[in-house]
Design a protein around this motif. Structure first.
Motif, short mmCIF file in Angstrom:
data_model
loop_
_atom_site.label_atom_id
_atom_site.label_comp_id
_atom_site.label_asym_id
_atom_site.label_seq_id
_atom_site.Cartn_x
_atom_site.Cartn_y
_atom_site.Cartn_z
N TYR A 127 18.91 -10.75 15.58
CA TYR A 127 19.45 -12.03 16.04
C TYR A 127 18.50 -13.15 15.62
O TYR A 127 17.47 -13.37 16.24
CB TYR A 127 19.62 -12.01 17.56
CG TYR A 127 20.22 -13.28 18.12
CD1 TYR A 127 21.44 -13.76 17.66
CD2 TYR A 127 19.55 -14.01 19.10
CE1 TYR A 127 21.99 -14.92 18.15
CE2 TYR A 127 20.09 -15.18 19.61
CZ TYR A 127 21.32 -15.63 19.13
OH TYR A 127 21.86 -16.79 19.62
N ILE A 128 18.84 -13.82 14.53
CA ILE A 128 18.03 -14.90 14.00
C ILE A 128 18.92 -16.08 13.65
O ILE A 128 20.15 -15.97 13.65
CB ILE A 128 17.24 -14.47 12.74
CG1 ILE A 128 18.21 -14.07 11.61
CG2 ILE A 128 16.26 -13.35 13.05
CD1 ILE A 128 17.53 -13.81 10.29
N ILE A 129 18.31 -17.21 13.37
CA ILE A 129 19.07 -18.36 12.87
C ILE A 129 19.29 -18.17 11.38
O ILE A 129 18.33 -18.08 10.61
CB ILE A 129 18.31 -19.67 13.14
CG1 ILE A 129 18.16 -19.90 14.64
CG2 ILE A 129 19.01 -20.85 12.49
CD1 ILE A 129 17.31 -21.08 15.01
N VAL A 161 24.29 -6.93 -2.51
CA VAL A 161 22.92 -7.04 -2.01
C VAL A 161 22.80 -6.27 -0.70
O VAL A 161 23.37 -6.69 0.32
CB VAL A 161 22.51 -8.52 -1.78
CG1 VAL A 161 21.09 -8.59 -1.26
CG2 VAL A 161 22.66 -9.32 -3.07
N PRO A 162 22.12 -5.15 -0.69
CA PRO A 162 21.93 -4.42 0.57
C PRO A 162 21.16 -5.28 1.57
O PRO A 162 20.24 -6.00 1.21
CB PRO A 162 21.11 -3.19 0.16
CG PRO A 162 21.31 -3.08 -1.32
CD PRO A 162 21.48 -4.47 -1.83
N GLU A 163 21.53 -5.18 2.84
CA GLU A 163 20.86 -5.96 3.88
C GLU A 163 20.27 -5.02 4.93
O GLU A 163 20.93 -4.11 5.40
CB GLU A 163 21.84 -6.91 4.56
CG GLU A 163 21.19 -7.81 5.60
CD GLU A 163 22.15 -8.82 6.18
OE1 GLU A 163 21.68 -9.71 6.93
OE2 GLU A 163 23.35 -8.74 5.90
N ILE A 164 19.02 -5.27 5.25
CA ILE A 164 18.31 -4.43 6.23
C ILE A 164 17.86 -5.31 7.39
O ILE A 164 17.23 -6.36 7.19
CB ILE A 164 17.09 -3.74 5.58
CG1 ILE A 164 17.55 -2.83 4.44
CG2 ILE A 164 16.30 -2.95 6.63
CD1 ILE A 164 16.43 -2.27 3.61
N LYS A 165 18.19 -4.88 8.61
CA LYS A 165 17.79 -5.61 9.81
C LYS A 165 17.16 -4.66 10.81
O LYS A 165 17.52 -3.49 10.86
CB LYS A 165 19.01 -6.29 10.46
CG LYS A 165 19.64 -7.41 9.64
CD LYS A 165 20.76 -8.07 10.42
CE LYS A 165 21.35 -9.23 9.65
NZ LYS A 165 22.45 -9.91 10.41
N GLY A 166 16.22 -5.17 11.60
CA GLY A 166 15.67 -4.38 12.69
C GLY A 166 16.44 -4.68 13.97
O GLY A 166 17.11 -5.70 14.08
N MET A 167 16.33 -3.80 14.93
CA MET A 167 17.05 -4.00 16.18
C MET A 167 16.55 -5.23 16.93
O MET A 167 17.32 -5.96 17.55
CB MET A 167 16.90 -2.76 17.07
CG MET A 167 17.65 -1.54 16.57
SD MET A 167 17.66 -0.20 17.78
CE MET A 167 18.55 -0.99 19.14
#
Length: 227
Positions: A15-17, A5-11
């Motif tokens: 940082y999330i729970i 599963v590819p994961e995409i995050k923003g800068m």
């Protein structure tokens, strides 16, 4: 093997729970076409905007207020299930609050264990969204709850949660159950194996999270001064 599963995050939102990955092992409950496996237990708007749970379980110990419901639903990017009473708030007011929550966009409503079956029947005649009834003891009459119009059971029995889930599952093999999973992967797995379809996860207090952040900042300055 499971698929990658590819994961995409923003800068700014990296940082999330994050809920424990083991919750994904639950079957989930399909509500209005959406499969929900994880519910984060919070009314904190900052937490609501910064987590990866499938839904929000927004229950608080005060008299429910429509303004709070509106704020929580507006802040969320995922379905919200709002508390509408059943403890200190009883009777016709619970059904009115439930209807108001439906109009404001809540996907479901949650009532506490003291809620009478008469109130649940009144709610069922009033709203068209799920009614989640909290169960805190193995001695509760689950069949009467279901017959009154309960849509989903929410088991919150502290250390006995998995045991209560198992007892309910033995008698009602297909009825939807959400349950608290505890603080460890082991207790979450135990609850899922007992028969819970979805898990509620309680995040650490904001003060604790912020304390960790501040400690990292202090160490950063300390390391810079030692260079």
């Amino acid at each position: 093997m499971g698929r990658y599963v590819p994961e995409i995050k923003g800068m700014l939102r990296s940082y999330i729970i994050e809920i424990p990955d083991v919750i994904r092992q639950a079957s989930g409950i399909k509500i209005f076409g959406k499969v929900l496996k994880s519910f984060i237990f919070t009314t904190d708007v900052a937490v609501i905007k910064n987590n990866n749970a499938d839904a929000i379980m927004a229950v608080y110990p005060f008299t429910p207020q429509p303004l709070i419901t509106q704020t929580l639903v507006s802040a969320a990017d995922v379905p919200v299930f709002c508390g509408v009473g059943g403890g200190t708030t009883m009777g016709k007011r619970v059904a009115n609050l439930a209807l108001d929550a439906e109009f404001k966009g809540a996907m479901g409503v949650v009532v506490n264990s003291p809620t009478s079956n008469e109130v649940i029947r009144n709610m069922r005649d009033t709203i068209d969204i799920p009614i989640i009834v909290t169960v805190v003891s193995e001695y509760e009459d689950i069949e009467a709850r279901i017959n009154a119009g309960t849509t989903i059971l929410n088991v919150s029995g502290a250390r006995k949660t998995a045991y209560i889930v198992k007892k309910i599952r033995e008698k009602f093999p297909d009825f939807p159950i959400i349950a608290t999973g505890g603080s460890t992967e082991e207790t979450i797995i135990e609850t899922i194996e007992a028969g819970a379809n979805a898990i509620t996860y309680t995040p650490p207090p904001i003060a604790d999270i912020f304390s960790d952040t501040m400690q990292r900042y202090r160490l950063m300055y300390e390391n810079e001064s030692n260079d």
